[in-house]
Write a protein that holds these residues in place. Structure first.
Motif, PDB file in Angstrom:
ATOM      1  N   THR A  18       3.644 -13.943  -7.329  1.00  0.00           N
ATOM      2  CA  THR A  18       3.618 -14.444  -8.711  1.00  0.00           C
ATOM      3  C   THR A  18       2.199 -14.684  -9.197  1.00  0.00           C
ATOM      4  OG1 THR A  18       3.864 -16.690  -7.879  1.00  0.00           O
ATOM      5  CG2 THR A  18       5.886 -15.530  -8.549  1.00  0.00           C
ATOM      6  N   ASP A  19       1.214 -14.476  -8.339  1.00  0.00           N
ATOM      7  CA  ASP A  19      -0.176 -14.577  -8.778  1.00  0.00           C
ATOM      8  C   ASP A  19      -1.011 -13.621  -7.938  1.00  0.00           C
ATOM      9  OD1 ASP A  19      -1.530 -15.927  -6.445  1.00  0.00           O
ATOM     10  OD2 ASP A  19       0.019 -17.409  -6.875  1.00  0.00           O
ATOM     11  N   CYS A  20      -2.315 -13.532  -8.247  1.00  0.00           N
ATOM     12  CA  CYS A  20      -3.185 -12.520  -7.639  1.00  0.00           C
ATOM     13  C   CYS A  20      -4.047 -13.084  -6.510  1.00  0.00           C
ATOM     14  CB  CYS A  20      -4.084 -11.924  -8.715  1.00  0.00           C
ATOM     15  SG  CYS A  20      -3.175 -11.083 -10.025  1.00  0.00           S
ATOM     16  N   GLU A  21      -3.783 -14.301  -6.077  1.00  0.00           N
ATOM     17  CA  GLU A  21      -4.642 -14.953  -5.085  1.00  0.00           C
ATOM     18  C   GLU A  21      -4.829 -14.079  -3.839  1.00  0.00           C
ATOM     19  OE1 GLU A  21      -6.100 -17.774  -5.882  1.00  0.00           O
ATOM     20  OE2 GLU A  21      -7.259 -17.715  -4.034  1.00  0.00           O
ATOM     21  N   GLY A  22      -6.094 -13.837  -3.470  1.00  0.00           N
ATOM     22  CA  GLY A  22      -6.405 -13.100  -2.251  1.00  0.00           C
ATOM     23  C   GLY A  22      -6.157 -11.607  -2.323  1.00  0.00           C
ATOM     24  N   CYS A  23      -5.856 -11.071  -3.495  1.00  0.00           N
ATOM     25  CA  CYS A  23      -5.512  -9.647  -3.600  1.00  0.00           C
ATOM     26  C   CYS A  23      -6.667  -8.874  -4.235  1.00  0.00           C
ATOM     27  CB  CYS A  23      -4.209  -9.486  -4.373  1.00  0.00           C
ATOM     28  SG  CYS A  23      -3.667  -7.769  -4.477  1.00  0.00           S
ATOM     29  N   GLY A  24      -6.600  -8.627  -5.524  1.00  0.00           N
ATOM     30  CA  GLY A  24      -7.681  -7.920  -6.216  1.00  0.00           C
ATOM     31  C   GLY A  24      -7.689  -6.425  -5.988  1.00  0.00           C
ATOM     32  N   VAL A  25      -6.654  -5.869  -5.318  1.00  0.00           N
ATOM     33  CA  VAL A  25      -6.731  -4.452  -4.952  1.00  0.00           C
ATOM     34  C   VAL A  25      -6.627  -3.503  -6.150  1.00  0.00           C
ATOM     35  CG1 VAL A  25      -5.922  -4.859  -2.605  1.00  0.00           C
ATOM     36  CG2 VAL A  25      -4.273  -4.279  -4.383  1.00  0.00           C
ATOM     37  N   CYS A  26      -6.061  -3.973  -7.270  1.00  0.00           N
ATOM     38  CA  CYS A  26      -6.007  -3.067  -8.425  1.00  0.00           C
ATOM     39  C   CYS A  26      -7.391  -2.882  -9.047  1.00  0.00           C
ATOM     40  CB  CYS A  26      -4.990  -3.541  -9.462  1.00  0.00           C
ATOM     41  SG  CYS A  26      -5.252  -5.210 -10.061  1.00  0.00           S
ATOM     42  N   ASP A 133      -3.780  -6.262 -19.613  1.00  0.00           N
ATOM     43  CA  ASP A 133      -2.435  -5.704 -19.756  1.00  0.00           C
ATOM     44  C   ASP A 133      -1.781  -5.396 -18.406  1.00  0.00           C
ATOM     45  OD1 ASP A 133      -2.660  -5.847 -22.469  1.00  0.00           O
ATOM     46  OD2 ASP A 133      -3.089  -3.715 -22.770  1.00  0.00           O
ATOM     47  N   PHE A 134      -2.560  -5.396 -17.336  1.00  0.00           N
ATOM     48  CA  PHE A 134      -2.015  -5.038 -16.018  1.00  0.00           C
ATOM     49  C   PHE A 134      -1.307  -6.266 -15.436  1.00  0.00           C
ATOM     50  CE2 PHE A 134      -1.895  -3.930 -11.587  1.00  0.00           C
ATOM     51  CZ  PHE A 134      -1.754  -2.551 -11.602  1.00  0.00           C
ATOM     52  N   ALA A 135       0.010  -6.202 -15.368  1.00  0.00           N
ATOM     53  CA  ALA A 135       0.789  -7.401 -15.049  1.00  0.00           C
ATOM     54  C   ALA A 135       1.001  -7.586 -13.552  1.00  0.00           C
ATOM     55  CB  ALA A 135       2.134  -7.327 -15.751  1.00  0.00           C
ATOM     56  N   THR A 136       0.766  -8.806 -13.079  1.00  0.00           N
ATOM     57  CA  THR A 136       1.091  -9.178 -11.707  1.00  0.00           C
ATOM     58  C   THR A 136       2.592  -8.975 -11.468  1.00  0.00           C
ATOM     59  OG1 THR A 136      -0.574 -10.894 -11.867  1.00  0.00           O
ATOM     60  CG2 THR A 136       0.958 -11.040 -10.014  1.00  0.00           C
ATOM     61  N   GLY A 137       2.918  -8.297 -10.370  1.00  0.00           N
ATOM     62  CA  GLY A 137       4.324  -8.074 -10.051  1.00  0.00           C
ATOM     63  C   GLY A 137       4.941  -6.890 -10.769  1.00  0.00           C
ATOM     64  N   TRP A 144      -0.235  -0.304  -6.134  1.00  0.00           N
ATOM     65  CA  TRP A 144      -1.572  -0.483  -5.581  1.00  0.00           C
ATOM     66  C   TRP A 144      -1.558  -1.376  -4.356  1.00  0.00           C
ATOM     67  CZ3 TRP A 144      -4.783   3.061  -6.296  1.00  0.00           C
ATOM     68  CH2 TRP A 144      -4.848   3.743  -7.510  1.00  0.00           C
ATOM     69  N   ARG A 145      -0.683  -2.342  -4.329  1.00  0.00           N
ATOM     70  CA  ARG A 145      -0.595  -3.195  -3.137  1.00  0.00           C
ATOM     71  C   ARG A 145      -0.057  -2.406  -1.952  1.00  0.00           C
ATOM     72  NH1 ARG A 145       3.086  -7.255  -4.349  1.00  0.00           N
ATOM     73  NH2 ARG A 145       2.432  -8.389  -2.497  1.00  0.00           N
ATOM     74  N   ALA A 146       0.836  -1.447  -2.210  1.00  0.00           N
ATOM     75  CA  ALA A 146       1.317  -0.593  -1.127  1.00  0.00           C
ATOM     76  C   ALA A 146       0.183   0.313  -0.639  1.00  0.00           C
ATOM     77  CB  ALA A 146       2.503   0.245  -1.611  1.00  0.00           C
TER      78      ALA A 146
HETATM   79  S1  SF4 Z   1      -2.538  -5.585  -7.421  1.00  0.00           S
HETATM   80 FE1  SF4 Z   1      -1.176  -7.035  -8.442  1.00  0.00          FE
HETATM   81  S2  SF4 Z   1      -1.342  -8.944  -7.239  1.00  0.00           S
HETATM   82 FE2  SF4 Z   1      -3.103  -7.631  -6.705  1.00  0.00          FE
HETATM   83  S3  SF4 Z   1      -4.736  -8.333  -8.087  1.00  0.00           S
HETATM   84 FE3  SF4 Z   1      -3.715  -6.585  -9.065  1.00  0.00          FE
HETATM   85  S4  SF4 Z   1      -2.150  -7.489 -10.403  1.00  0.00           S
HETATM   86 FE4  SF4 Z   1      -2.794  -9.081  -8.940  1.00  0.00          FE
END
Ligand code: SF4
Ligand code: SF4
Length: 160
Positions: A18-26, A133-137, A144-146
């Motif tokens: 539900t949030d981007c904590e620790g991610c940033g991969v996009c 505009d890039f929505a979390t989830g 991108w997370r995959a």
């Molecule tokens: S990939 Fe998704 S969760 Fe990760 S930073 Fe981008 S929007 Fe947030």
């Protein structure tokens, strides 16, 4: 932009977030903040004299009408502080796609505004429209997370 193309089972194995904590991969493949810049309308003659634009139109015929219409530039470009705009221009004027070993990927490198330690945008309040505009989830977020699943911070608490 590159398409990571992962199967639904690869995406479904990721935790719901539900949030981007620790991610940033996009932001790993953006290169630099992708502002829509102001541009003057172009004529067909000007477009056809530019091989790069002609190739863009071959790839996507809608590009010609975009070029002919011009663009006033997005709000966030115009509200950008001068020092950030100058830094952006200097970086983009020298920018070259990175080469990744044997495979010259079409992916850009990490965005220059991404702090790789915190995985946060260093100028979040000034980020461009495309980032807002890039929505979390969203499905794209899961793609991108995959793709970067081995580089998502292991310290990130899962939401479920
Ligand atoms: S990939 Fe998704 S969760 Fe990760 S930073 Fe981008 S929007 Fe947030
Ligand atoms: S401007 Fe910020 S949010 Fe947008 S790609 Fe760069 S680091 Fe990510």
């Amino acid at each position: 932009m590159a398409d990571p193309k992962h199967t639904s089972s690869e995406r479904d194995s990721l935790p719901v977030i539900t949030d981007c904590e620790g991610c940033g991969v996009c932001c790993f493949h953006m290169g630099y903040p992708a502002f829509i810049l102001p541009r003057e309308p172009m004529t067909d003659e000007q477009i056809d004299a530019n091989p790069e634009l002609v190739q863009q139109i071959i790839n996507d015929p809608r590009r010609r009408e975009e070029l002919k219409a011009g663009h006033p530039g997005e709000t966030f470009w115009h509200s950008l502080p001068d020092e950030l705009r100058d830094e952006w221009k200097a970086f983009v004027s020298q920018y070259q796609l990175p080469k990744y070993g044997e495979d010259p990927s079409t992916f850009d490198g990490p965005c220059i505004w991404l702090d790789m330690q915190t995985r946060r945008c260093r100028n979040h309040e000034h980020r461009p429209r495309i980032c807002r505009d890039f929505a979390t989830g969203s499905p794209e977020c899961y793609e991108w997370r995959a793709y970067y699943r081995d580089r998502i911070s292991l310290n990130r608490p899962a939401a479920n």
